[in-house]
Design a protein around this motif. Structure first.
Motif, PDB file in Angstrom:
ATOM      1  N   SER A  27       2.786   0.564  10.202  1.00 39.89           N
ATOM      2  CA  SER A  27       2.772   1.944  10.683  1.00 39.89           C
ATOM      3  C   SER A  27       4.014   2.244  11.503  1.00 39.89           C
ATOM      4  CB  SER A  27       1.520   2.172  11.534  1.00 39.89           C
ATOM      5  OG  SER A  27       1.548   3.444  12.146  1.00 39.89           O
ATOM      6  N   SER A  28       4.503   3.468  11.405  1.00 37.88           N
ATOM      7  CA  SER A  28       5.572   3.919  12.301  1.00 37.88           C
ATOM      8  C   SER A  28       5.001   4.613  13.537  1.00 37.88           C
ATOM      9  CB  SER A  28       6.511   4.881  11.558  1.00 37.88           C
ATOM     10  OG  SER A  28       5.834   6.074  11.202  1.00 37.88           O
ATOM     11  N   SER A  29       3.698   4.806  13.581  1.00 37.13           N
ATOM     12  CA  SER A  29       3.079   5.614  14.627  1.00 37.13           C
ATOM     13  C   SER A  29       3.153   4.971  16.003  1.00 37.13           C
ATOM     14  CB  SER A  29       1.617   5.889  14.280  1.00 37.13           C
ATOM     15  OG  SER A  29       1.506   6.650  13.107  1.00 37.13           O
ATOM     16  N   LYS A  30       2.792   3.694  16.107  1.00 32.69           N
ATOM     17  CA  LYS A  30       2.724   3.054  17.420  1.00 32.69           C
ATOM     18  C   LYS A  30       4.039   2.373  17.779  1.00 32.69           C
ATOM     19  CE  LYS A  30      -1.677   4.132  17.257  1.00 32.69           C
ATOM     20  NZ  LYS A  30      -1.913   4.369  15.822  1.00 32.69           N
ATOM     21  N   ALA A  31       4.596   1.593  16.860  1.00 32.28           N
ATOM     22  CA  ALA A  31       5.814   0.842  17.178  1.00 32.28           C
ATOM     23  C   ALA A  31       6.983   1.770  17.497  1.00 32.28           C
ATOM     24  CB  ALA A  31       6.173  -0.079  16.019  1.00 32.28           C
ATOM     25  N   PHE A  32       7.065   2.916  16.799  1.00 33.25           N
ATOM     26  CA  PHE A  32       8.189   3.830  16.976  1.00 33.25           C
ATOM     27  C   PHE A  32       7.763   5.192  17.519  1.00 33.25           C
ATOM     28  CE2 PHE A  32       9.196   1.210  13.096  1.00 33.25           C
ATOM     29  CZ  PHE A  32       9.943   0.261  13.785  1.00 33.25           C
ATOM     30  N   SER A  33       6.483   5.308  17.909  1.00 30.47           N
ATOM     31  CA  SER A  33       5.930   6.559  18.450  1.00 30.47           C
ATOM     32  C   SER A  33       6.224   7.735  17.510  1.00 30.47           C
ATOM     33  CB  SER A  33       6.492   6.840  19.855  1.00 30.47           C
ATOM     34  OG  SER A  33       6.182   5.778  20.720  1.00 30.47           O
ATOM     35  N   TYR A  34       6.085   7.491  16.206  1.00 29.87           N
ATOM     36  CA  TYR A  34       6.452   8.476  15.196  1.00 29.87           C
ATOM     37  C   TYR A  34       5.214   9.006  14.463  1.00 29.87           C
ATOM     38  CZ  TYR A  34      10.767  10.352  13.163  1.00 29.87           C
ATOM     39  OH  TYR A  34      11.832  11.155  12.839  1.00 29.87           O
ATOM     40  N   ALA A  35       4.122   9.111  15.193  1.00 32.67           N
ATOM     41  CA  ALA A  35       2.833   9.420  14.576  1.00 32.67           C
ATOM     42  C   ALA A  35       2.802  10.782  13.899  1.00 32.67           C
ATOM     43  CB  ALA A  35       1.726   9.334  15.629  1.00 32.67           C
ATOM     44  N   GLY A  36       3.482  11.751  14.461  1.00 33.13           N
ATOM     45  CA  GLY A  36       3.385  13.111  13.955  1.00 33.13           C
ATOM     46  C   GLY A  36       3.944  13.309  12.563  1.00 33.13           C
ATOM     47  N   GLN A  37       4.796  12.392  12.121  1.00 37.31           N
ATOM     48  CA  GLN A  37       5.412  12.552  10.800  1.00 37.31           C
ATOM     49  C   GLN A  37       4.605  11.903   9.693  1.00 37.31           C
ATOM     50  OE1 GLN A  37       6.803  14.785  12.195  1.00 37.31           O
ATOM     51  NE2 GLN A  37       8.765  14.693  11.142  1.00 37.31           N
ATOM     52  N   ARG A  38       3.501  11.259  10.024  1.00 37.54           N
ATOM     53  CA  ARG A  38       2.570  10.687   9.035  1.00 37.54           C
ATOM     54  C   ARG A  38       3.307   9.865   7.985  1.00 37.54           C
ATOM     55  NH1 ARG A  38      -0.478   9.173  10.738  1.00 37.54           N
ATOM     56  NH2 ARG A  38      -1.899   9.001   8.975  1.00 37.54           N
ATOM     57  N   LEU A  39       4.024   8.865   8.448  1.00 39.55           N
ATOM     58  CA  LEU A  39       4.800   8.038   7.535  1.00 39.55           C
ATOM     59  C   LEU A  39       4.502   6.567   7.792  1.00 39.55           C
ATOM     60  CD1 LEU A  39       6.833   8.060   5.280  1.00 39.55           C
ATOM     61  CD2 LEU A  39       8.670   8.047   6.955  1.00 39.55           C
ATOM     62  N   GLY A  40       3.895   5.942   6.809  1.00 38.19           N
ATOM     63  CA  GLY A  40       3.610   4.520   6.875  1.00 38.19           C
ATOM     64  C   GLY A  40       4.353   3.775   5.789  1.00 38.19           C
ATOM     65  N   MET A  41       4.176   2.461   5.787  1.00 35.81           N
ATOM     66  CA  MET A  41       4.856   1.608   4.814  1.00 35.81           C
ATOM     67  C   MET A  41       3.837   0.673   4.171  1.00 35.81           C
ATOM     68  SD  MET A  41       8.059   0.675   7.315  1.00 35.81           S
ATOM     69  CE  MET A  41       7.262   1.195   8.846  1.00 35.81           C
ATOM     70  N   MET A  42       3.812   0.637   2.851  1.00 37.67           N
ATOM     71  CA  MET A  42       3.007  -0.328   2.111  1.00 37.67           C
ATOM     72  C   MET A  42       3.962  -1.355   1.505  1.00 37.67           C
ATOM     73  SD  MET A  42       0.695   0.081  -1.349  1.00 37.67           S
ATOM     74  CE  MET A  42      -0.397   1.347  -0.730  1.00 37.67           C
ATOM     75  N   VAL A  43       3.720  -2.614   1.812  1.00 41.32           N
ATOM     76  CA  VAL A  43       4.572  -3.697   1.326  1.00 41.32           C
ATOM     77  C   VAL A  43       3.713  -4.667   0.524  1.00 41.32           C
ATOM     78  CG1 VAL A  43       6.083  -5.611   1.961  1.00 41.32           C
ATOM     79  CG2 VAL A  43       6.137  -3.482   3.293  1.00 41.32           C
ATOM     80  N   MET A  44       4.056  -4.829  -0.742  1.00 39.89           N
ATOM     81  CA  MET A  44       3.364  -5.776  -1.614  1.00 39.89           C
ATOM     82  C   MET A  44       4.267  -6.966  -1.877  1.00 39.89           C
ATOM     83  SD  MET A  44       1.961  -2.935  -4.310  1.00 39.89           S
ATOM     84  CE  MET A  44       3.261  -1.766  -3.886  1.00 39.89           C
ATOM     85  N   SER A  45       3.684  -8.135  -2.088  1.00 40.99           N
ATOM     86  CA  SER A  45       4.518  -9.262  -2.508  1.00 40.99           C
ATOM     87  C   SER A  45       5.123  -8.933  -3.867  1.00 40.99           C
ATOM     88  CB  SER A  45       3.693 -10.543  -2.596  1.00 40.99           C
ATOM     89  OG  SER A  45       2.882 -10.554  -3.754  1.00 40.99           O
ATOM     90  N   ASP A  46       6.311  -9.453  -4.117  1.00 39.25           N
ATOM     91  CA  ASP A  46       6.935  -9.224  -5.421  1.00 39.25           C
ATOM     92  C   ASP A  46       6.056  -9.760  -6.551  1.00 39.25           C
ATOM     93  OD1 ASP A  46       9.090  -8.034  -4.212  1.00 39.25           O
ATOM     94  OD2 ASP A  46      10.374  -9.806  -4.306  1.00 39.25           O
ATOM     95  N   LYS A  47       5.394 -10.880  -6.297  1.00 32.82           N
ATOM     96  CA  LYS A  47       4.537 -11.454  -7.332  1.00 32.82           C
ATOM     97  C   LYS A  47       3.379 -10.525  -7.654  1.00 32.82           C
ATOM     98  CE  LYS A  47       1.692 -15.487  -8.469  1.00 32.82           C
ATOM     99  NZ  LYS A  47       1.202 -16.816  -8.013  1.00 32.82           N
ATOM    100  N   LEU A  48       2.708  -9.999  -6.614  1.00 31.14           N
ATOM    101  CA  LEU A  48       1.597  -9.086  -6.862  1.00 31.14           C
ATOM    102  C   LEU A  48       2.095  -7.813  -7.525  1.00 31.14           C
ATOM    103  CD1 LEU A  48      -1.376  -8.275  -6.545  1.00 31.14           C
ATOM    104  CD2 LEU A  48      -0.818  -7.412  -4.249  1.00 31.14           C
ATOM    105  N   PHE A  49       3.218  -7.291  -7.079  1.00 28.63           N
ATOM    106  CA  PHE A  49       3.772  -6.061  -7.648  1.00 28.63           C
ATOM    107  C   PHE A  49       3.941  -6.184  -9.164  1.00 28.63           C
ATOM    108  CE2 PHE A  49       7.047  -2.997  -8.747  1.00 28.63           C
ATOM    109  CZ  PHE A  49       6.758  -1.899  -7.947  1.00 28.63           C
ATOM    110  N   LYS A  50       4.346  -7.370  -9.634  1.00 22.56           N
ATOM    111  CA  LYS A  50       4.642  -7.575 -11.056  1.00 22.56           C
ATOM    112  C   LYS A  50       3.469  -8.126 -11.854  1.00 22.56           C
ATOM    113  CE  LYS A  50       9.491  -8.395  -9.938  1.00 22.56           C
ATOM    114  NZ  LYS A  50      10.560  -9.422  -9.821  1.00 22.56           N
TER     115      LYS A  50
END
Length: 436
Positions: free
Chosen positions: A256-279
């Motif tokens: 999340s960008s909300s707590k670490a960067f106090s960027y909650a209002g922009q509703r922007l998160g990050m989903m990270v998958m392993s390359d193996k799972l992605f493929k």
């Protein structure tokens, strides 16, 4: 109860007007509205600990980058559903620098907050393998994830991890995974609401069992870097944020960008998958989607029809923040360490006035001071304690809505200004005097 901060009759009347038969069963947003109504009617400002939202200004680096992007015309252009190249590159760098995990930019997706990321992941993963449609929650946890399952009509199972720390976790997980219906394991680390942090031993157990039973681990890192017992602030230098990704390739991370960067209002998160799972190909996807590849299905099969991607300018804002962090020019840990300082002082106030910590240990270590802590009082249930504290102008949420089997409350430190701490102590002293 004569010496309450707010008249008991007024509080009870407003609770009734909000149609809350049990305040402890109310959702976080319902509690927030209730406190707003009591404040308006009484003229008394609460010590507010119910909402888990940042209490710091948004990172200025992101704001300036967004302004520049808007002036360059991005507001008129649809963003690509899989994210801007600049952001995807910096997410991959961030994961390497602060988790020591290698992923390609392709496997990093911006989402409409971690909430959309979890919604999309629950939907997709529950359809990946025939016969495996059930999520296993390692509780306590964020109540809205259960609400997402209700909306999606996805079954789930859960258990409170308090009595299953360390090696005990293996046997408990095996109890569920051996049935063959579990598609994924979900938890937050650090944990909302208990603030427990899994040890490396526990993360290895989770990863090993994910490999054994071929389930996908969803790790919610909403409070990235907030286990302040170790300093992860230097990019590319150990120690790193703890993660199950060290022990399995069957993972999806939500950052999340909300707590670490106090960027909650922009509703922007990050989903990270392993390359193996992605493929990885999942033939069962053919029953729902045109593609069988996990990553392609996540992007074009689920995220695309959900929102067609996330807002354009915030992606440039977050990319700029992450670049500054990755380059060692912005120490985000230094900015958020105030949460630990407040938690330490607030815990002492509660303990001095007869309260106890409900969740207090990571195996044999005291919990970190951070964004949340949990409190109980005598033999009161969490629901009773929440209602009683309202009379003293103090708010929180009951652990009963989080999947916890223990009695107490979750307290969030973020919206309590340092200058209000003397007033908190005074109100807790009044509470104790009325309950001796």
């Amino acid at each position: 109860m004569a010496n309450t901060v707010i008249p008991k009759e007024l509080v009870d009347r407003i609770v009734s007007e909000n149609n809350l038969s049990n305040v402890g069963r109310a959702s976080i947003r319902e509690v927030k509205k209730l406190i707003n109504d009591i404040e308006a009617a009484s003229g008394t400002r609460f010590i507010r600990m119910e909402m888990g939202i940042p209490g710091l200004p948004a990172c200025q680096i992101g704001i300036e980058a967004e302004i520049k992007a808007l002036r360059n015309g991005v507001a008129s252009i649809y963003p690509d559903v899989y994210g801007t190249p600049e952001l995807k590159k910096e997410i991959a760098r961030f994961v390497k620098n602060f988790l020591n995990i290698s992923v390609s930019p392709e496997s990093c997706l911006p989402t409409v907050g971690s909430m959309q990321a979890s919604f999309a992941a629950f939907l997709t993963v529950s359809r990946a393998q025939a016969g495996k449609n059930t999520t296993l929650f390692i509780d306590p946890g964020f109540a809205v994830h259960r609400q997402q399952h209700a909306v999606l009509q996805i079954p789930y199972e859960s258990f409170d991890v308090y009595n299953y720390r360390g090696e005990k976790l293996r046997e408990k997980l095996e109890e569920y995974l051996s049935k063959g219906n579990i598609s994924s394991i979900f938890y937050s680390n650090p944990n909302n609401p208990s603030w427990i942090c899994f040890t490396e031993k526990e993360l290895k157990i989770i990863g090993d069992l994910a490999n054994k039973y071929n389930v996908i681990v969803m790790e919610d890192l909403a409070y990235f870097g907030m286990d302040f017992r170790k300093d992860i602030s230097k990019p590319g230098v150990p120690p790193y944020q703890a993660t199950v990704a060290n022990y399995t390739d069957n993972y999806i991370l939500f950052i999340s960008s909300s707590k670490a960067f106090s960027y909650a209002g922009q509703r922007l998160g990050m989903m990270v998958m392993s390359d193996k799972l992605f493929k990885t190909d999942f033939p069962n996807f053919k029953n729902y989607y045109p593609s069988t590849g996990f990553g392609r299905t996540m992007i074009y099969g689920t995220i695309y029809p959900l929102s067609s991607g996330t807002a354009h300018s915030p992606q440039y804002g977050l990319a700029a923040i992450l670049k500054a962090v990755n380059d060692g020019e912005y120490d985000f840990i230094k900015e958020i360490r105030i949460y630990a300082e407040k938690a330490h002082r607030m815990k002492e106030m509660f303990l001095d006035n007869g309260f106890h910590l409900v969740y207090d240990k990571d195996e044999d270590m005291d919990l970190s001071d951070g964004f949340y802590f949990t409190i109980g009082y005598g033999d009161m249930t969490g629901d009773e304690l929440l209602h009683e504290l309202l009379y003293f102008g103090v708010s929180a949420i009951s652990l009963g809505i989080t999947g916890s089997e223990r009695q107490g409350l979750r307290a969030c430190v973020s919206l309590v200004p340092m200058e209000d701490l003397p007033e908190l102590r005074k109100r807790l002293e009044q509470f104790r005097a009325c309950h001796q």
